[in-house]
Each structure stands twice: as C-alpha cells, then as structure tokens.
Design a protein around this motif. Structure first.
Motif, PDB file in Angstrom:
ATOM      1  N   THR A 163      -5.023  13.149  11.713  1.00 10.45           N
ATOM      2  CA  THR A 163      -4.919  11.743  12.091  1.00 10.45           C
ATOM      3  C   THR A 163      -5.262  10.880  10.885  1.00 10.45           C
ATOM      4  N   GLU A 164      -4.909   9.618  10.962  1.00  9.16           N
ATOM      5  CA  GLU A 164      -5.176   8.703   9.858  1.00  9.16           C
ATOM      6  C   GLU A 164      -6.668   8.438   9.747  1.00  9.16           C
ATOM      7  N   GLN A 165      -7.245   8.702   8.589  1.00  4.19           N
ATOM      8  CA  GLN A 165      -8.662   8.519   8.352  1.00  4.19           C
ATOM      9  C   GLN A 165      -8.957   7.198   7.653  1.00  4.19           C
ATOM     10  N   TRP A 166      -8.044   6.740   6.836  1.00  3.68           N
ATOM     11  CA  TRP A 166      -8.199   5.481   6.118  1.00  3.68           C
ATOM     12  C   TRP A 166      -6.836   5.020   5.619  1.00  3.68           C
ATOM     13  N   SER A 167      -6.745   3.758   5.239  1.00  3.07           N
ATOM     14  CA  SER A 167      -5.481   3.225   4.740  1.00  3.07           C
ATOM     15  C   SER A 167      -5.738   2.121   3.722  1.00  3.07           C
ATOM     16  N   ILE A 168      -4.824   1.983   2.782  1.00  2.00           N
ATOM     17  CA  ILE A 168      -4.865   0.926   1.769  1.00  2.00           C
ATOM     18  C   ILE A 168      -3.471   0.314   1.702  1.00  2.00           C
ATOM     19  N   ASP A 169      -3.368  -0.969   1.938  1.00  2.00           N
ATOM     20  CA  ASP A 169      -2.072  -1.649   1.892  1.00  2.00           C
ATOM     21  C   ASP A 169      -1.635  -1.874   0.449  1.00  2.00           C
ATOM     22  N   LEU A 170      -0.321  -1.748   0.211  1.00  2.00           N
ATOM     23  CA  LEU A 170       0.262  -1.991  -1.102  1.00  2.00           C
ATOM     24  C   LEU A 170       1.432  -2.961  -0.949  1.00  2.00           C
ATOM     25  N   GLU A 171       1.649  -3.792  -1.953  1.00  2.00           N
ATOM     26  CA  GLU A 171       2.766  -4.718  -1.925  1.00  2.00           C
ATOM     27  C   GLU A 171       4.095  -3.986  -2.097  1.00  2.00           C
ATOM     28  N   ASN A 172       4.116  -2.961  -2.954  1.00  2.00           N
ATOM     29  CA  ASN A 172       5.336  -2.210  -3.222  1.00  2.00           C
ATOM     30  C   ASN A 172       5.030  -0.716  -3.186  1.00  2.00           C
ATOM     31  N   PRO A 173       4.813  -0.170  -1.988  1.00  2.00           N
ATOM     32  CA  PRO A 173       4.388   1.240  -1.909  1.00  2.00           C
ATOM     33  C   PRO A 173       5.437   2.231  -2.387  1.00  2.00           C
ATOM     34  N   ILE A 174       6.723   1.948  -2.180  1.00  2.00           N
ATOM     35  CA  ILE A 174       7.766   2.899  -2.559  1.00  2.00           C
ATOM     36  C   ILE A 174       7.783   3.117  -4.070  1.00  2.00           C
ATOM     37  N   ALA A 175       7.407   2.085  -4.848  1.00  2.00           N
ATOM     38  CA  ALA A 175       7.391   2.204  -6.307  1.00  2.00           C
ATOM     39  C   ALA A 175       6.057   2.720  -6.826  1.00  2.00           C
ATOM     40  N   SER A 176       5.128   3.032  -5.935  1.00  2.00           N
ATOM     41  CA  SER A 176       3.797   3.488  -6.343  1.00  2.00           C
ATOM     42  C   SER A 176       3.768   5.009  -6.479  1.00  2.00           C
ATOM     43  N   THR A 177       2.757   5.503  -7.183  1.00  2.00           N
ATOM     44  CA  THR A 177       2.612   6.934  -7.439  1.00  2.00           C
ATOM     45  C   THR A 177       1.179   7.364  -7.164  1.00  2.00           C
ATOM     46  N   VAL A 193      -4.237   0.333 -11.276  1.00  2.00           N
ATOM     47  CA  VAL A 193      -4.567   1.694 -10.855  1.00  2.00           C
ATOM     48  C   VAL A 193      -5.887   1.633 -10.118  1.00  2.00           C
ATOM     49  N   ARG A 194      -5.912   2.174  -8.899  1.00  2.00           N
ATOM     50  CA  ARG A 194      -7.130   2.235  -8.110  1.00  2.00           C
ATOM     51  C   ARG A 194      -7.638   3.676  -8.082  1.00  2.00           C
ATOM     52  N   GLY A 195      -8.909   3.859  -8.305  1.00  2.00           N
ATOM     53  CA  GLY A 195      -9.533   5.161  -8.135  1.00  2.00           C
ATOM     54  C   GLY A 195     -10.181   5.213  -6.773  1.00  2.00           C
ATOM     55  N   VAL A 196      -9.759   6.145  -5.920  1.00  2.00           N
ATOM     56  CA  VAL A 196     -10.145   6.165  -4.510  1.00  2.00           C
ATOM     57  C   VAL A 196     -10.811   7.492  -4.157  1.00  2.00           C
ATOM     58  N   ASP A 197     -11.861   7.413  -3.342  1.00  3.79           N
ATOM     59  CA  ASP A 197     -12.469   8.619  -2.785  1.00  3.79           C
ATOM     60  C   ASP A 197     -11.481   9.208  -1.780  1.00  3.79           C
ATOM     61  N   PRO A 198     -10.975  10.439  -1.999  1.00  2.23           N
ATOM     62  CA  PRO A 198      -9.929  10.973  -1.113  1.00  2.23           C
ATOM     63  C   PRO A 198     -10.414  11.259   0.301  1.00  2.23           C
ATOM     64  N   ALA A 199     -11.721  11.393   0.498  1.00  4.93           N
ATOM     65  CA  ALA A 199     -12.238  11.680   1.835  1.00  4.93           C
ATOM     66  C   ALA A 199     -12.426  10.411   2.666  1.00  4.93           C
ATOM     67  N   SER A 200     -12.939   9.356   2.044  1.00  3.23           N
ATOM     68  CA  SER A 200     -13.277   8.143   2.802  1.00  3.23           C
ATOM     69  C   SER A 200     -12.324   6.983   2.566  1.00  3.23           C
ATOM     70  N   ASP A 593      -8.702  17.362  -3.913  1.00  2.00           N
ATOM     71  CA  ASP A 593      -9.946  17.991  -3.481  1.00  2.00           C
ATOM     72  C   ASP A 593      -9.845  18.466  -2.033  1.00  2.00           C
ATOM     73  N   GLY A 594      -8.651  18.909  -1.635  1.00  2.00           N
ATOM     74  CA  GLY A 594      -8.441  19.441  -0.289  1.00  2.00           C
ATOM     75  C   GLY A 594      -8.172  18.391   0.765  1.00  2.00           C
ATOM     76  N   HIS A 595      -8.074  17.108   0.385  1.00  2.81           N
ATOM     77  CA  HIS A 595      -7.797  16.022   1.329  1.00  2.81           C
ATOM     78  C   HIS A 595      -6.378  15.512   1.113  1.00  2.81           C
ATOM     79  N   LEU A 596      -5.625  15.344   2.210  1.00  4.67           N
ATOM     80  CA  LEU A 596      -4.251  14.885   2.116  1.00  4.67           C
ATOM     81  C   LEU A 596      -4.180  13.367   2.054  1.00  4.67           C
ATOM     82  N   ALA A 597      -3.300  12.868   1.192  1.00  4.15           N
ATOM     83  CA  ALA A 597      -3.013  11.438   1.108  1.00  4.15           C
ATOM     84  C   ALA A 597      -1.509  11.278   1.039  1.00  4.15           C
ATOM     85  N   GLN A 598      -1.004  10.195   1.625  1.00  2.00           N
ATOM     86  CA  GLN A 598       0.434  10.019   1.743  1.00  2.00           C
ATOM     87  C   GLN A 598       0.814   8.558   1.542  1.00  2.00           C
ATOM     88  N   ILE A 599       1.914   8.346   0.822  1.00  4.60           N
ATOM     89  CA  ILE A 599       2.480   7.005   0.709  1.00  4.60           C
ATOM     90  C   ILE A 599       3.389   6.757   1.908  1.00  4.60           C
TER      91      ILE A 599
END
Length: 608
Positions: A163-177, A193-200, A593-599
């Motif tokens: 399930t979704e654990q957290w989210s960050i909105d982007l203005e142009n997500p398709i062009a993001s990496t 460039v944002r450095g994000v904790d992959p768990a939280s 680090d074993g945590h999934l993230a998705q655009i």
C-alpha cells in the motif's frame, strides 16, 4: 637441605585447588629417590617400587628375591644421586598431578548423581545444541537478507499486497528520474534533486539545479533490462541552460548527505554521468561535424560518399568534481558501415550524421561504443575489452546493440571473435578470477538475483537453453541442456530457481541446477494473449524478496489502453500471490535499501 614454598593449606579433598601448592627440594637422598609419601607417584606402603618391586622390597611375585644382599666384591657402585634440577622437575610434576586430580574431583562432585539430575543435564546439553543451531540459522538468514538487499532488485517483503506509505507531488513527474544512493532515494526533477528517506518519505535535503537535468548513474528507462546498476555514490548531475552561443552547461556532484560541488563544462561537451563520481566524455576529432545528404539508390539504400574518411573518437572519463582525467582512449576510424553513419531528417531522408549516429550502451561497469567507423568496449576503470587493432568489431546480431555486458558477480561477457562459425553469435564469459568460459550461444543475464553466486551461467543456443559451470572445479562444463526451454529473457535467478520468459510468451521456472521444470505461468495470466511477440517489451523489470517475484507488466500490450499491473508470483509454485492494478502507465519503479518507490502521474509514492 630443604627449600620450601609458601605454606600450602590445601589438602586432598579441599574444594579450592587454586591455592598455592607446596613441594620439597631434597639435595641428598641415599639410594633410590621417592616422591612425597602421600603424593602421586610415591612408593609408599602398599605400592609398587620403580622397578616393579612389591612392598617391603619383595619382587613382583612376593618371593623376596629383591631383598637379597650382594656381597661386597660383586656390589656395583650406587646409582648417581639425582641433581637439584631433576628433583625440582619431579616435584613440579607431582604438584601438577595433584591439581589435575583435585580439578577432576571438583567437577565430579558437581555432576548430578540422581537419575533426574542426569536427565536435566542431558536436557541442558540438548538445549545448548539447539540454541547453537538456531543461532547459526539466524545468522545465515541475516547474511542472505543482506546479500539480497545489496542487489538492485532486492525488496524486503513482497508477501502481502503493498500500500502507499508516503507520497511527494511533482510538477512534471514523467520527466523525473529516481536514482538509488546509499540508503537514500534521489528524486531528480522540477529543477532540483531531493534526497528522501525511502522508508518514511522524509525529505532529507534538497539541491536546486537547472531545468534541463540529467543525473546518474541510473538504469535506462524503457523495457526491462538486467539490474546491474550499483547505488550512485556520489550522484552526478549534468545541467544545461540557454541555446546556441548562450548555452551553458555544468556538472554538480551530490554526496549522500546532500553536500555538493559544482563546476562549469564546455557547452558543447557530450557527457554522461557514470559510477564512482565519474563523467564520461565523447570527443569527435576536429569537433562536431555537420549533417549532409547522402546518395540513395533505386532500392532506397543509402551510400556513403566515395573515399569517405570519418573522424576518430576519443573516449575519456574524468573525476566529475575536479575535472581530473582518470583515463582516455582514442578509437581510430576504420571501415564504416553506412547504417552506422546515418540518421534521418524530419522528412525521413537519410543524412550523413557522425555525431548523431554515435551510440553507447552502459551496462553496469561495462561500456560499449558504436559509431561511424569506430567501435570499442571498456570497463569504467579504463580496461579495454575489445581488440584495439580490429576496427571492424561487429555488433551483436549485426545491429547496434550491446555485445559486451556486465554480470552481477563482477564477471563480464564479450563476443567470441575466434568462434569457428562467425555467422553465429557466440559469447565468452570472462570470470572475475581471470578465467574464461566459451559458450555455444549467447549468455542470458538475469534481471534480478538474490545476491548469491549460482556457479553457472545460462545460455541460449539456437532454440534450446543450456547451463555452463563457472565454478573453479569445472569451468565451462555443460551441466544440463533443455531443448524444449526456448528462453529469450532470464527474469530471475533466486533460491535455486531460474525464471525465464520463453518465445511463446509464457513465464517458466526451472531448477537452476538441473533444468527440470517447476512451473509455468500462461501468457494470458500476463495479459499477453496471442501477442507472445510483445511479451518481452511488456515486462518492465523484476524484483524479489527471495520468495516472491514482482513483475511490472503492461495492462494492455496492444497499446490501446494505458495502465500497469504489478504481479507478484510465488517462486515455489508459480501461483499469483497478489495483483495491483494501476491506471498510470509504466514510468519507473525502483528499490532503495529494500523499499519500493514509484513514479506516478502525480509524483512519487513509496510502496510497502
């Protein structure tokens, strides 16, 4: 004369054998020396003498022969009296003997004598063994988990639908990496460039950059490919602004804690971020060449100008932060193929375009370059993999695709230029220890692994699949051959199982060690239906927790509708554990680090 150590208050039976022991040093003893009367090794009453004599000087049989007095004339000289050192050694041995005896007595006094006590003792011993085995199992499981999470495709837990654990909105997500850094998810997009904790999902740091942003090293987006990319440490980002004479270009190096260092680049530089904080340059001799038309015959085949000579190409890697050169090599222009020098303009007409036709494939730490009359392959440390004297290195299968690849265990794969049949594509696996294994076909590189070396590689030979040993004992030995297993893609090597995509569009699992079938997932389960030819381009990656295989699959391979399906397959029997349908088409899915993230269409989400 007598010398004595500190007084010994212990005696036989004293439960404290650690106290200082006492022994006497005797200078002169007439006749045979004997130890203390009550100590181990003495010849006191009721014991045998040093030569087997019985008590009171009788022989072993008690006949008194040992007591016969020799006459004066036949008497031999008395034995030499023992010296001081010998007597000291004898006394020390006696003391050691007493200590051993007392220690054994102390242990014996503490052993249970009742049946219940003995049973309890046995039970305790068994418990210790069980705990030791359990501890070993836990340690082994922990090591396996660490090896799994160290791979780009390793995930902590896929047993239940995420399930979704957290989210960050982007203005142009398709062009993001999304790029994996050590313990940090880097989101490159929206001119920062944002450095994000992959768990939280907590944003740890933010670096503001230009709009045109390219960060890496990162996996190539598009259809799935082997997950051989290590975390970016540091992250290298190239930015540009303006056009023409006003164009500017710079590089910024970002550490895992958000610290940065930037410098300006030549606006015309053709650069690519690579692992280890490197920046890869491609420099065409004489500068960038202009595009120009070419002659096309009646069949529509383009031809290069007569006696055409193209420029050499220099490949160089420098430290991205400082600009210091690490290595460089020049690829000399050789015999060109027309298709390697041509691109097409907006009207579809072929044009001679040396710069535009330049291709590069970066797989892990192996780089292959193909261009107009030039070709070369390198490791990122500068090691040349192909033959520098061969300017006509053919690309794999006659097309400009990578024929040099990196394997997950540090080995690499290249074409067998000495193969008997040059018309067939044969690979050579160059092992990390310097050895080599010649294959009969082309290697299948796994998209996902559990981090353990299986000691073999799979290859496709014609329409069949084979396994070759890479172990030290029998490198190159044929382990098994499966004529009915027509694998085109190796999705995973996990827990002794190989999961492949075959040319009929089915996902099949076989025993990695024997090739025996384990299970098959029909094409309709993956929405392929009768579009088996589209299967390979409809699976976008593979991820695993060691028990489950996660496949991001196009919801509609025909392209008539968008959408994505996350399909979790049980590696033991091939059953679908769960399925997650998403309206968004595939953009990018990554494990950090074993945590999934998705655009998604709205930004970045963490799944868990």
């Amino acid at each position: 004369m007598t010398e004595r150590t500190q007084q010994d208050d212990t005696g036989n039976g004293t439960p404290d054998p650690s106290k200082v022991q006492t022994f006497e040093l005797i200078d002169e003893v007439p006749g045979v020396s004997a130890g203390p009367a009550d100590g181990p090794g003495t010849a006191g009453p009721g014991t045998a003498g040093p030569d087997g004599e019985g008590p009171d000087g009788e022989g072993p049989d008690g006949d008194g022969s040992a007591a016969t007095e020799p006459d004066a004339e036949s008497a031999e000289p008395a034995p030499r009296e023992p010296g001081r050192a010998a007597l000291a050694l004898a006394g020390a041995r006696a003391a050691v003997g007493r200590n051993v005896w007392r220690g054994g007595s102390a242990v014996r006094r503490r052993l249970p004598t009742t049946r219940r006590g003995k049973m309890l003792l046995v039970g305790c011993a068994v418990s210790v063994v069980v705990l030791a085995v359990a501890a070993g199992v836990l340690v082994d499981a922990r090591l396996r988990e660490q090896a799994l999470l160290a791979t780009p495709a390793g995930v902590r837990d896929l047993e239940a639908k995420p399930t979704e654990q957290w989210s960050i909105d982007l203005e142009n997500p398709i062009a993001s990496t999304l790029v994996e850094m050590p313990g940090v998810l880097a989101i490159a997009g929206d001119a920062k460039v944002r450095g994000v904790d992959p768990a939280s999902g907590e944003v740890l740091w933010t670096v503001d950059l230009e709009e045109n942003l390219s960060c890496g090293p990162s996996a190539v987006l598009g259809i799935g490919e082997p997950s051989t990319q290590e975390p970016a440490d540091p992250l290298v980002c190239v930015t540009s602004s303006g056009e023409g004479d006003e164009r500017e270009q710079s590089v910024t190096v970002i550490e895992a804690d958000g610290a940065t260092k930037s410098r300006e680049l030549d606006p015309a530089a053709d650069v690519v971020p690579v692992a280890g904080g490197g920046l890869l340059h491609f420099e065409i001799a004489g500068g960038k060449t202009e595009r120009r038309p070419v002659v096309v015959d009646k069949l529509g085949v383009p031809h290069l100008p007569k006696d055409f000579v193209g420029p050499d190409l220099t490949v160089r890697v420098e430290d991205a932060a400082t600009g210091t050169e690490r290595w460089s090599d020049t690829l000399a222009f050789g015999a060109p193929r027309p298709d390697s020098c041509i691109t097409y303009d907006d009207s579809g007409a072929p044009v001679l375009d040396v710069a535009g036709a330049l291709g590069r494939d970066l797989h892990g730490d192996v780089l292959e370059v193909q261009g107009c009359g030039v070709s070369g392959a390198f490791r990122l440390d500068g090691t040349r993999l192909d033959d520098p004297k061969d300017t006509e290195d053919p690309p794999a299968d006659g097309v400009d695709t990578a024929s040099f690849l990196s394997l997950p265990d540090g080995a690499w794969v290249g074409p067998d230029t000495a193969a008997a049949d040059a018309a067939l594509a044969n690979d050579v696996v160059h092992l990390s220890d310097g050895g080599a294994v010649n294959l009969d076909g082309q290697v299948l590189v796994p998209w996902a692994t559990d981090g353990r070396d299986p000691g073999l590689v799979l290859e496709r030979v014609g329409v069949r699949t084979q396994a070759r040993s890479t172990s030290d004992d029998d490198p190159g030995a044929l382990l098994w051959s499966a004529p009915q297993l027509r694998a085109t893609t190796l999705l995973a090597e996990v827990s002794g199982t190989a999961v492949v995509l075959d040319e009929q569009g089915a996902v099949r699992a076989v025993d990695l060690g024997t090739g025996a079938d384990r299970w098959t997932l029909a094409p309709k389960t993956l929405s392929f239906g009768d579009m088996a030819w589209a299967a390979e381009s409809s699976i976008f990656g593979a991820y695993t927790d060691g028990d489950t295989l996660l496949l991001p699959v196009s919801a509609d391979p025909s392209g008539e509708a968008s959408g994505l399906r996350l399909l979790a397959v049980d590696l033991r029997d091939g059953s679908v554990r769960w399925e997650l349908e998403q309206e968004t088409p595939y953009t990018q899915l990554i494990s950090v680090d074993g945590h999934l993230a998705q655009i998604t269409q709205h930004g970045v989400v963490g799944l868990g």
